[in-house]
Design a protein around this motif. Structure first.
Motif, PDB file in Angstrom:
ATOM      1  N   THR A  35      65.854  33.207  29.166  1.00  0.00           N
ATOM      2  CA  THR A  35      66.216  33.491  27.790  1.00  0.00           C
ATOM      3  C   THR A  35      66.907  34.846  27.710  1.00  0.00           C
ATOM      4  OG1 THR A  35      64.018  34.410  27.347  1.00  0.00           O
ATOM      5  CG2 THR A  35      64.369  32.099  26.790  1.00  0.00           C
ATOM      6  N   VAL A  36      67.949  34.892  26.904  1.00  0.00           N
ATOM      7  CA  VAL A  36      68.729  36.113  26.714  1.00  0.00           C
ATOM      8  C   VAL A  36      68.439  36.630  25.313  1.00  0.00           C
ATOM      9  CG1 VAL A  36      71.021  37.159  26.770  1.00  0.00           C
ATOM     10  CG2 VAL A  36      70.516  35.174  28.222  1.00  0.00           C
ATOM     11  N   ILE A  37      67.959  37.864  25.211  1.00  0.00           N
ATOM     12  CA  ILE A  37      67.634  38.455  23.927  1.00  0.00           C
ATOM     13  C   ILE A  37      68.476  39.709  23.709  1.00  0.00           C
ATOM     14  CG2 ILE A  37      65.270  37.542  24.010  1.00  0.00           C
ATOM     15  CD1 ILE A  37      64.324  40.431  24.638  1.00  0.00           C
ATOM     16  N   GLY A  38      68.525  40.158  22.456  1.00  0.00           N
ATOM     17  CA  GLY A  38      69.276  41.355  22.129  1.00  0.00           C
ATOM     18  C   GLY A  38      69.702  41.325  20.682  1.00  0.00           C
ATOM     19  N   SER A  39      70.127  42.458  20.178  1.00  0.00           N
ATOM     20  CA  SER A  39      70.561  42.560  18.794  1.00  0.00           C
ATOM     21  C   SER A  39      71.826  41.746  18.562  1.00  0.00           C
ATOM     22  CB  SER A  39      70.839  44.026  18.430  1.00  0.00           C
ATOM     23  OG  SER A  39      69.702  44.828  18.638  1.00  0.00           O
ATOM     24  N   SER A  40      72.117  41.487  17.294  1.00  0.00           N
ATOM     25  CA  SER A  40      73.378  40.858  16.941  1.00  0.00           C
ATOM     26  C   SER A  40      74.530  41.719  17.447  1.00  0.00           C
ATOM     27  CB  SER A  40      73.464  40.703  15.420  1.00  0.00           C
ATOM     28  OG  SER A  40      74.697  40.161  15.043  1.00  0.00           O
ATOM     29  N   GLY A  41      75.493  41.080  18.115  1.00  0.00           N
ATOM     30  CA  GLY A  41      76.615  41.816  18.678  1.00  0.00           C
ATOM     31  C   GLY A  41      76.394  42.342  20.075  1.00  0.00           C
ATOM     32  N   SER A  42      75.245  42.012  20.676  1.00  0.00           N
ATOM     33  CA  SER A  42      74.954  42.504  22.030  1.00  0.00           C
ATOM     34  C   SER A  42      75.706  41.750  23.120  1.00  0.00           C
ATOM     35  CB  SER A  42      73.449  42.432  22.307  1.00  0.00           C
ATOM     36  OG  SER A  42      72.994  41.090  22.236  1.00  0.00           O
ATOM     37  N   GLY A  43      76.255  40.572  22.767  1.00  0.00           N
ATOM     38  CA  GLY A  43      77.027  39.809  23.746  1.00  0.00           C
ATOM     39  C   GLY A  43      76.381  38.510  24.184  1.00  0.00           C
ATOM     40  N   LYS A  44      75.272  38.121  23.555  1.00  0.00           N
ATOM     41  CA  LYS A  44      74.535  36.924  23.988  1.00  0.00           C
ATOM     42  C   LYS A  44      75.402  35.664  23.903  1.00  0.00           C
ATOM     43  CE  LYS A  44      71.164  37.160  20.971  1.00  0.00           C
ATOM     44  NZ  LYS A  44      71.704  38.278  20.142  1.00  0.00           N
ATOM     45  N   MET A 195      69.308  30.310  27.692  1.00  0.00           N
ATOM     46  CA  MET A 195      69.157  30.216  26.240  1.00  0.00           C
ATOM     47  C   MET A 195      69.225  31.585  25.584  1.00  0.00           C
ATOM     48  SD  MET A 195      65.871  28.592  24.249  1.00  0.00           S
ATOM     49  CE  MET A 195      65.798  28.480  22.450  1.00  0.00           C
ATOM     50  N   ALA A 196      70.188  31.767  24.701  1.00  0.00           N
ATOM     51  CA  ALA A 196      70.230  32.953  23.852  1.00  0.00           C
ATOM     52  C   ALA A 196      69.350  32.686  22.637  1.00  0.00           C
ATOM     53  CB  ALA A 196      71.659  33.247  23.420  1.00  0.00           C
ATOM     54  N   THR A 197      68.432  33.590  22.354  1.00  0.00           N
ATOM     55  CA  THR A 197      67.493  33.320  21.266  1.00  0.00           C
ATOM     56  C   THR A 197      67.005  34.607  20.624  1.00  0.00           C
ATOM     57  OG1 THR A 197      65.440  32.164  20.675  1.00  0.00           O
ATOM     58  CG2 THR A 197      65.471  33.315  22.785  1.00  0.00           C
ATOM     59  N   HIS A 198      66.605  34.496  19.360  1.00  0.00           N
ATOM     60  CA  HIS A 198      65.927  35.598  18.683  1.00  0.00           C
ATOM     61  C   HIS A 198      64.458  35.253  18.456  1.00  0.00           C
ATOM     62  CE1 HIS A 198      67.304  32.894  15.435  1.00  0.00           C
ATOM     63  NE2 HIS A 198      66.188  33.240  14.845  1.00  0.00           N
ATOM     64  N   GLU A 199      64.018  34.115  19.025  1.00  0.00           N
ATOM     65  CA  GLU A 199      62.628  33.673  18.884  1.00  0.00           C
ATOM     66  C   GLU A 199      61.807  34.272  20.024  1.00  0.00           C
ATOM     67  OE1 GLU A 199      61.478  32.041  16.371  1.00  0.00           O
ATOM     68  OE2 GLU A 199      63.343  31.428  15.407  1.00  0.00           O
ATOM     69  N   MET A 200      61.284  35.459  19.793  1.00  0.00           N
ATOM     70  CA  MET A 200      60.599  36.190  20.853  1.00  0.00           C
ATOM     71  C   MET A 200      59.307  35.501  21.295  1.00  0.00           C
ATOM     72  SD  MET A 200      62.638  38.629  21.422  1.00  0.00           S
ATOM     73  CE  MET A 200      64.184  38.363  20.559  1.00  0.00           C
ATOM     74  N   GLY A 201      58.568  34.952  20.343  1.00  0.00           N
ATOM     75  CA  GLY A 201      57.337  34.252  20.700  1.00  0.00           C
ATOM     76  C   GLY A 201      57.613  33.079  21.608  1.00  0.00           C
ATOM     77  N   PHE A 202      58.690  32.350  21.317  1.00  0.00           N
ATOM     78  CA  PHE A 202      59.075  31.212  22.151  1.00  0.00           C
ATOM     79  C   PHE A 202      59.470  31.687  23.541  1.00  0.00           C
ATOM     80  CE2 PHE A 202      62.262  28.270  23.801  1.00  0.00           C
ATOM     81  CZ  PHE A 202      61.577  27.070  23.720  1.00  0.00           C
ATOM     82  N   PHE A 239      64.231  48.205  20.776  1.00  0.00           N
ATOM     83  CA  PHE A 239      64.576  46.891  20.216  1.00  0.00           C
ATOM     84  C   PHE A 239      63.321  46.113  19.841  1.00  0.00           C
ATOM     85  CE2 PHE A 239      65.053  42.334  21.255  1.00  0.00           C
ATOM     86  CZ  PHE A 239      65.949  41.954  20.271  1.00  0.00           C
ATOM     87  N   LEU A 240      62.345  46.103  20.743  1.00  0.00           N
ATOM     88  CA  LEU A 240      61.126  45.335  20.492  1.00  0.00           C
ATOM     89  C   LEU A 240      60.294  45.944  19.370  1.00  0.00           C
ATOM     90  CD1 LEU A 240      60.127  44.421  24.153  1.00  0.00           C
ATOM     91  CD2 LEU A 240      61.047  42.890  22.398  1.00  0.00           C
ATOM     92  N   ARG A 241      60.329  47.258  19.219  1.00  0.00           N
ATOM     93  CA  ARG A 241      59.617  47.881  18.098  1.00  0.00           C
ATOM     94  C   ARG A 241      60.186  47.387  16.770  1.00  0.00           C
ATOM     95  NH1 ARG A 241      59.316  52.672  21.241  1.00  0.00           N
ATOM     96  NH2 ARG A 241      61.236  53.462  20.284  1.00  0.00           N
ATOM     97  N   ARG A 242      61.505  47.264  16.712  1.00  0.00           N
ATOM     98  CA  ARG A 242      62.118  46.749  15.477  1.00  0.00           C
ATOM     99  C   ARG A 242      61.715  45.305  15.224  1.00  0.00           C
ATOM    100  NH1 ARG A 242      67.275  48.446  17.165  1.00  0.00           N
ATOM    101  NH2 ARG A 242      67.978  46.319  16.834  1.00  0.00           N
ATOM    102  N   ILE A 244      58.927  43.879  16.228  1.00  0.00           N
ATOM    103  CA  ILE A 244      57.508  43.896  15.811  1.00  0.00           C
ATOM    104  C   ILE A 244      57.399  44.311  14.347  1.00  0.00           C
ATOM    105  CG2 ILE A 244      55.294  45.058  16.153  1.00  0.00           C
ATOM    106  CD1 ILE A 244      56.045  45.211  19.152  1.00  0.00           C
ATOM    107  N   ASP A 245      58.153  45.326  13.953  1.00  0.00           N
ATOM    108  CA  ASP A 245      58.127  45.796  12.572  1.00  0.00           C
ATOM    109  C   ASP A 245      58.586  44.709  11.600  1.00  0.00           C
ATOM    110  OD1 ASP A 245      57.196  48.224  13.411  1.00  0.00           O
ATOM    111  OD2 ASP A 245      59.159  49.222  13.340  1.00  0.00           O
ATOM    112  N   ALA A 246      59.491  43.836  12.096  1.00  0.00           N
ATOM    113  CA  ALA A 246      59.984  42.740  11.249  1.00  0.00           C
ATOM    114  C   ALA A 246      59.059  41.525  11.296  1.00  0.00           C
ATOM    115  CB  ALA A 246      61.396  42.347  11.700  1.00  0.00           C
ATOM    116  N   GLY A 247      57.984  41.612  12.103  1.00  0.00           N
ATOM    117  CA  GLY A 247      57.019  40.519  12.177  1.00  0.00           C
ATOM    118  C   GLY A 247      57.483  39.334  12.979  1.00  0.00           C
ATOM    119  N   ARG A 248      58.396  39.560  13.937  1.00  0.00           N
ATOM    120  CA  ARG A 248      58.971  38.451  14.712  1.00  0.00           C
ATOM    121  C   ARG A 248      58.459  38.426  16.145  1.00  0.00           C
ATOM    122  NH1 ARG A 248      65.125  39.412  13.831  1.00  0.00           N
ATOM    123  NH2 ARG A 248      65.241  38.059  15.649  1.00  0.00           N
ATOM    124  N   LEU A 249      57.459  39.232  16.466  1.00  0.00           N
ATOM    125  CA  LEU A 249      56.903  39.196  17.837  1.00  0.00           C
ATOM    126  C   LEU A 249      55.390  39.349  17.742  1.00  0.00           C
ATOM    127  CD1 LEU A 249      57.447  39.127  20.867  1.00  0.00           C
ATOM    128  CD2 LEU A 249      57.622  41.609  20.832  1.00  0.00           C
TER     129      LEU A 249
END
Length: 249
Positions: A35-44, A195-202, A239-242, A244-249
């Protein structure tokens, strides 16, 4: 050790003066889920499009089973037959039935007889829980159902590598689970997936390896428990702190 199914070597992609991918290198081995993670615009997404040869590389190589498919002398359409890609948008043909959407590439590109293509497509639609919608049209399906059809279409010619580009980002939250459940089944069945994803739990639960991109560079790569649980690089931690703060991890 066997040859990786996919090997990305020093890939660079620029749009004008903007470097979107800056020397990306990674391998995906058979039956591995990366899985490939990263902010929007990171190149995923650009990375997946380069792997699928939908974007021309400015530098580097993409090898599929050891063959440099990014070589300009290689027929890109032939090379893509070894890869199936599913995008954020479903990209189903609205004027075609579900069955025709899934059988189109096998019939037209791979010259599979219609009867055989339809038999295989119905089996795939059954696997994704939509055999009863084969005669329907995309507009009659929910977003989650359309994305499952798109996945079935990508699997219709038994690709070596499955590329999934943020496939839940366009879905309502209640539909995300059904699509991720299907990807989990494919992973458990031994599919090779990038897989590029923003679903960290997955990513934590299903991935064999997590890759973090930032500004077009591969910053960190490793098992999910390490990258998501004990990241080494300060940018990964930020990145991961953000997240977590958004409740996505």
């Amino acid at each position: 050790m066997t040859e990786p199914v996919l090997s990305v070597r020093g890939v660079v992609k620029r749009y004008g003066d903007h470097t979107v991918l800056d020397g990306i290198s990674l391998d995906v081995r058979e039956h591995e889920v990366v899985t490939v993670i990263g902010s929007s615009g990171s190149g995923k997404s650009t990375l997946l499009r380069c792997v699928n040869l939908l974007e021309e590389l400015d530098d580097g190589q993409v090898l599929l089973d050891g063959v440099d498919v990014s070589d300009p002398r290689v027929d890109a359409d032939v090379a893509r037959r070894g890869m199936g890609i599913v995008f954020q948008a479903f990209n189903l043909f609205p004027h075609m039935t579900v069955l025709d959407n899934v059988t189109l590439a096998p019939r037209v590109v791979h010259r599979v007889p219609r009867e055989e293509a339809e038999r295989n497509a119905l089996d795939l639609l059954d696997r994704v829980g939509l055999a009863d919608r084969a005669g329907g049209y995309p507009e009659q399906l929910s977003g989650g159902q359309q994305q499952r059809v798109a996945i079935a279409r990508a699997l219709a010619y038994s690709p070596r590598l499955l590329l999934l580009d943020e496939i839940t980002s366009a879905l309502d939250p209640e539909l995300v689970g059904e699509v991720l459940a299907l990807v989990r089944e494919l992973a458990e069945a031994g599919r090779t997936i990038l897989m590029a994803t923003h679903e960290m739990g997955f990513a934590r639960q299903v991935a064999d390896r997590v890759v973090f991109l930032d500004g077009g560079r591969l910053v960190e790569s490793g098992p999910p428990e390490q990258v998501l649980g004990e990241p080494v690089h300060p940018r990964t931690r930020q990145f991961l702190r953000r997240i977590i703060d958004a409740g996505r991890l």
